[in-house]
Design a protein around this motif. Structure first.
Motif, PDB file in Angstrom:
ATOM      1  N   LEU A 134       3.317  -3.830 -12.641  1.00  0.00           N
ATOM      2  CA  LEU A 134       3.131  -5.061 -11.864  1.00  0.00           C
ATOM      3  C   LEU A 134       3.187  -4.846 -10.355  1.00  0.00           C
ATOM      4  O   LEU A 134       3.186  -5.810  -9.593  1.00  0.00           O
ATOM      5  CB  LEU A 134       4.201  -6.085 -12.266  1.00  0.00           C
ATOM      6  CG  LEU A 134       4.204  -6.547 -13.727  1.00  0.00           C
ATOM      7  CD1 LEU A 134       5.335  -7.548 -13.959  1.00  0.00           C
ATOM      8  CD2 LEU A 134       2.862  -7.164 -14.112  1.00  0.00           C
ATOM      9  N   SER A 135       3.246  -3.600  -9.919  1.00  0.00           N
ATOM     10  CA  SER A 135       3.494  -3.323  -8.500  1.00  0.00           C
ATOM     11  C   SER A 135       2.378  -3.799  -7.571  1.00  0.00           C
ATOM     12  O   SER A 135       2.561  -3.810  -6.353  1.00  0.00           O
ATOM     13  CB  SER A 135       3.735  -1.819  -8.288  1.00  0.00           C
ATOM     14  OG  SER A 135       2.585  -1.065  -8.680  1.00  0.00           O
ATOM     15  N   GLY A 136       1.245  -4.209  -8.119  1.00  0.00           N
ATOM     16  CA  GLY A 136       0.193  -4.754  -7.276  1.00  0.00           C
ATOM     17  C   GLY A 136       0.385  -6.219  -6.929  1.00  0.00           C
ATOM     18  O   GLY A 136      -0.315  -6.749  -6.065  1.00  0.00           O
ATOM     19  N   ARG A 149      10.298   5.566  -0.678  1.00  0.00           N
ATOM     20  CA  ARG A 149       8.886   5.282  -0.430  1.00  0.00           C
ATOM     21  C   ARG A 149       8.004   6.384  -1.019  1.00  0.00           C
ATOM     22  O   ARG A 149       6.992   6.102  -1.677  1.00  0.00           O
ATOM     23  CB  ARG A 149       8.616   5.147   1.071  1.00  0.00           C
ATOM     24  CG  ARG A 149       7.195   4.692   1.372  1.00  0.00           C
ATOM     25  CD  ARG A 149       6.880   4.690   2.868  1.00  0.00           C
ATOM     26  NE  ARG A 149       5.588   4.043   3.108  1.00  0.00           N
ATOM     27  CZ  ARG A 149       4.413   4.629   2.927  1.00  0.00           C
ATOM     28  NH1 ARG A 149       4.354   5.890   2.484  1.00  0.00           N
ATOM     29  NH2 ARG A 149       3.290   3.963   3.165  1.00  0.00           N
ATOM     30  N   ALA A 150       8.374   7.631  -0.774  1.00  0.00           N
ATOM     31  CA  ALA A 150       7.580   8.748  -1.291  1.00  0.00           C
ATOM     32  C   ALA A 150       7.538   8.731  -2.820  1.00  0.00           C
ATOM     33  O   ALA A 150       6.495   8.967  -3.439  1.00  0.00           O
ATOM     34  CB  ALA A 150       8.155  10.068  -0.787  1.00  0.00           C
ATOM     35  N   ALA A 151       8.685   8.436  -3.446  1.00  0.00           N
ATOM     36  CA  ALA A 151       8.738   8.375  -4.904  1.00  0.00           C
ATOM     37  C   ALA A 151       7.879   7.234  -5.437  1.00  0.00           C
ATOM     38  O   ALA A 151       7.220   7.372  -6.476  1.00  0.00           O
ATOM     39  CB  ALA A 151      10.189   8.208  -5.372  1.00  0.00           C
ATOM     40  N   LYS A 155       4.680   7.283  -8.054  1.00  0.00           N
ATOM     41  CA  LYS A 155       4.636   6.473  -9.275  1.00  0.00           C
ATOM     42  C   LYS A 155       3.386   5.602  -9.364  1.00  0.00           C
ATOM     43  O   LYS A 155       3.132   4.988 -10.391  1.00  0.00           O
ATOM     44  CB  LYS A 155       5.875   5.570  -9.335  1.00  0.00           C
ATOM     45  CG  LYS A 155       7.181   6.314  -9.533  1.00  0.00           C
ATOM     46  CD  LYS A 155       8.357   5.353  -9.415  1.00  0.00           C
ATOM     47  CE  LYS A 155       9.683   6.086  -9.496  1.00  0.00           C
ATOM     48  NZ  LYS A 155      10.833   5.178  -9.264  1.00  0.00           N
ATOM     49  N   GLY A 156       2.640   5.508  -8.265  1.00  0.00           N
ATOM     50  CA  GLY A 156       1.424   4.714  -8.276  1.00  0.00           C
ATOM     51  C   GLY A 156       1.542   3.344  -7.649  1.00  0.00           C
ATOM     52  O   GLY A 156       0.625   2.529  -7.753  1.00  0.00           O
ATOM     53  N   LYS A 161       1.260  -1.295   0.686  1.00  0.00           N
ATOM     54  CA  LYS A 161       2.261  -2.360   0.616  1.00  0.00           C
ATOM     55  C   LYS A 161       3.678  -1.858   0.852  1.00  0.00           C
ATOM     56  O   LYS A 161       4.616  -2.654   0.934  1.00  0.00           O
ATOM     57  CB  LYS A 161       2.200  -3.053  -0.752  1.00  0.00           C
ATOM     58  CG  LYS A 161       0.921  -3.838  -0.994  1.00  0.00           C
ATOM     59  CD  LYS A 161       1.007  -4.647  -2.281  1.00  0.00           C
ATOM     60  CE  LYS A 161      -0.242  -5.498  -2.461  1.00  0.00           C
ATOM     61  NZ  LYS A 161      -0.150  -6.385  -3.641  1.00  0.00           N
ATOM     62  N   LEU A 162       3.849  -0.557   0.953  1.00  0.00           N
ATOM     63  CA  LEU A 162       5.185   0.035   1.035  1.00  0.00           C
ATOM     64  C   LEU A 162       5.671   0.123   2.478  1.00  0.00           C
ATOM     65  O   LEU A 162       4.949   0.557   3.371  1.00  0.00           O
ATOM     66  CB  LEU A 162       5.187   1.425   0.403  1.00  0.00           C
ATOM     67  CG  LEU A 162       5.095   1.441  -1.130  1.00  0.00           C
ATOM     68  CD1 LEU A 162       4.657   2.807  -1.635  1.00  0.00           C
ATOM     69  CD2 LEU A 162       6.445   1.052  -1.743  1.00  0.00           C
TER      70      LEU A 162
END
Length: 370
Positions: A134-136, A149-151, A155-156, A161-162
């Motif tokens: 659901l990260s979108g 942030r890098a992780a 993860k995709g 957005k980060l």
């Protein structure tokens, strides 16, 4: 009106950060509600005492759809302009609850980096998986560490957005306190000559207590005045049992203090001479900043942003390396070196990690739509 969403307000680094942010927003005149999945919790009464509303969404239910429905009703009733959610389960609920609410900004807070999920239950693993899927949906995803942030990118999660907003610390609450030091050391049965080495954190596999206990055994062989303290009680029962068995097998006996959960963390930190982070995974470990604000030099495993936080004021060691941890303690056993790093640690927290900075950056994110 802002809604801060977190599963619970029990003792924990994330929960303390939510509490600090809510206080800061409230004090600056920003209307804020803290919404939780469950009633109560150690920080709930602190928020209420400051005049911050705390709402339990659906006491007794862990069904994400029930929680999302309750959150949606709260958002609509209070005309919330933004929901800022913390941790995977809350992030999922926030995004489901606000589908179709065009005037409500949704911001996630991601608190971990490369979190090893082995040993965690199915619910936890499912929440992390669903969060990734659901990260979108959220307008913005805030990580509290560069490592996080890098992780998240790996993860995709959508990279555009980060955003990193580092944790802030109440350096008036967490400060050097000689009276508290004397009081707590007396409670723990310590004399002035005892060197107290501490690990503060829940008894969770990721926190590396085994490494701490093995290093304690090695250090004790040459330092009869050393004492060790583990502060925190929450954790899987079988893991807690294994830790206590390990301590017995290492013959740490009266040298080791288990306190369980404590509500007086600033005071406990002042009793410690050397603070430690032994974790195998972290994002932005709060306890390191809290210890530094109290003027306590830290030894940290090289995970997440721990090395960045301590800078030149502490010692960084490989995760899981008990002998490297012992060697760091050898260096800090020297009083002059401890005093030097103590001063530098406090100065670094005050200068770079204040609450105002975190609150200002957060408000900007919560009020600006892309």
């Amino acid at each position: 009106m802002f809604v801060l969403l977190v599963p619970s307000l029990e003792f924990g680094g994330t929960e303390r950060q939510v509490t600090l942010l809510a206080h800061q927003l409230h004090n600056s005149g920003q209307p804020v509600i803290v919404a939780t999945f469950r009633e109560g919790g150690a920080f709930s009464s602190q928020l209420a005492a400051k005049g911050v509303d705390v709402v339990a969404l659906a006491p007794g239910s862990s069904n994400p759809l029930v929680l999302a429905s309750a959150l949606r009703k709260l958002v609509q009733t209070r005309s919330a302009r933004a929901v800022y959610s913390y941790l995977p389960a809350a992030n999922v609920v926030a995004s489901i609850a606000t589908i179709g609410l065009k005037d409500t900004r949704v911001v996630w807070s991601v608190r971990s980096a490369d979190m090893p999920l082995r040993g965690y239950g199915l619910k936890t693993r499912f929440a992390y998986a669903l969060e990734r899927i659901l990260s979108g949906l959220p307008h913005q995803i805030v990580t509290n560490s560069r490592a996080g942030r890098a992780a998240s990118v790996r993860k995709g999660f959508p990279e555009d957005k980060l955003l990193v907003i580092e944790n802030g610390f109440d350096t008036d609450l967490f400060r050097p306190d000689g009276a508290a030091r004397a009081r707590l050391r007396a409670e723990f049965g310590l004399q002035d000559h005892h060197l107290l080495i501490g690990l503060i954190g829940r008894l969770d596999p990721v926190k590396g207590h085994e490494t701490f206990l093995h290093a304690a055994r090695l250090f004790s062989d040459k330092h009869a005045d050393a004492r060790f303290i583990c502060v925190g009680g929450t954790g899987p029962a079988d893991h807690v049992a294994r830790l206590h068995a390990l301590a017995r097998n290492l013959n740490l006996g009266g040298r080791l203090i288990w306190t369980g959960d404590r509500s007086d963390v600033p005071e406990v930190l002042n009793a410690v001479d050397i603070a430690n982070l032994c974790s195998t995974s972290e994002g932005f470990p709060n306890i390191v900043g809290e210890a530094m604000a109290c003027g306590i030099p830290c030894v940290v495993s090289d995970v997440g942003d721990a090395a960045h936080i301590v800078g030149e004021t502490g010692i960084v060691v490989p995760a899981g390396d008990a002998d490297a941890l012992r060697a760091a303690w050898e260096r800090l056993a020297e009083p002059t070196e401890r005093a030097r790093l103590s001063r530098l640690a406090r100065e670094r927290m005050v200068r770079h990690f204040g609450l105002d900075r975190m609150a200002d950056q957060t408000v900007k994110v919560l009020t600006s739509f892309k």
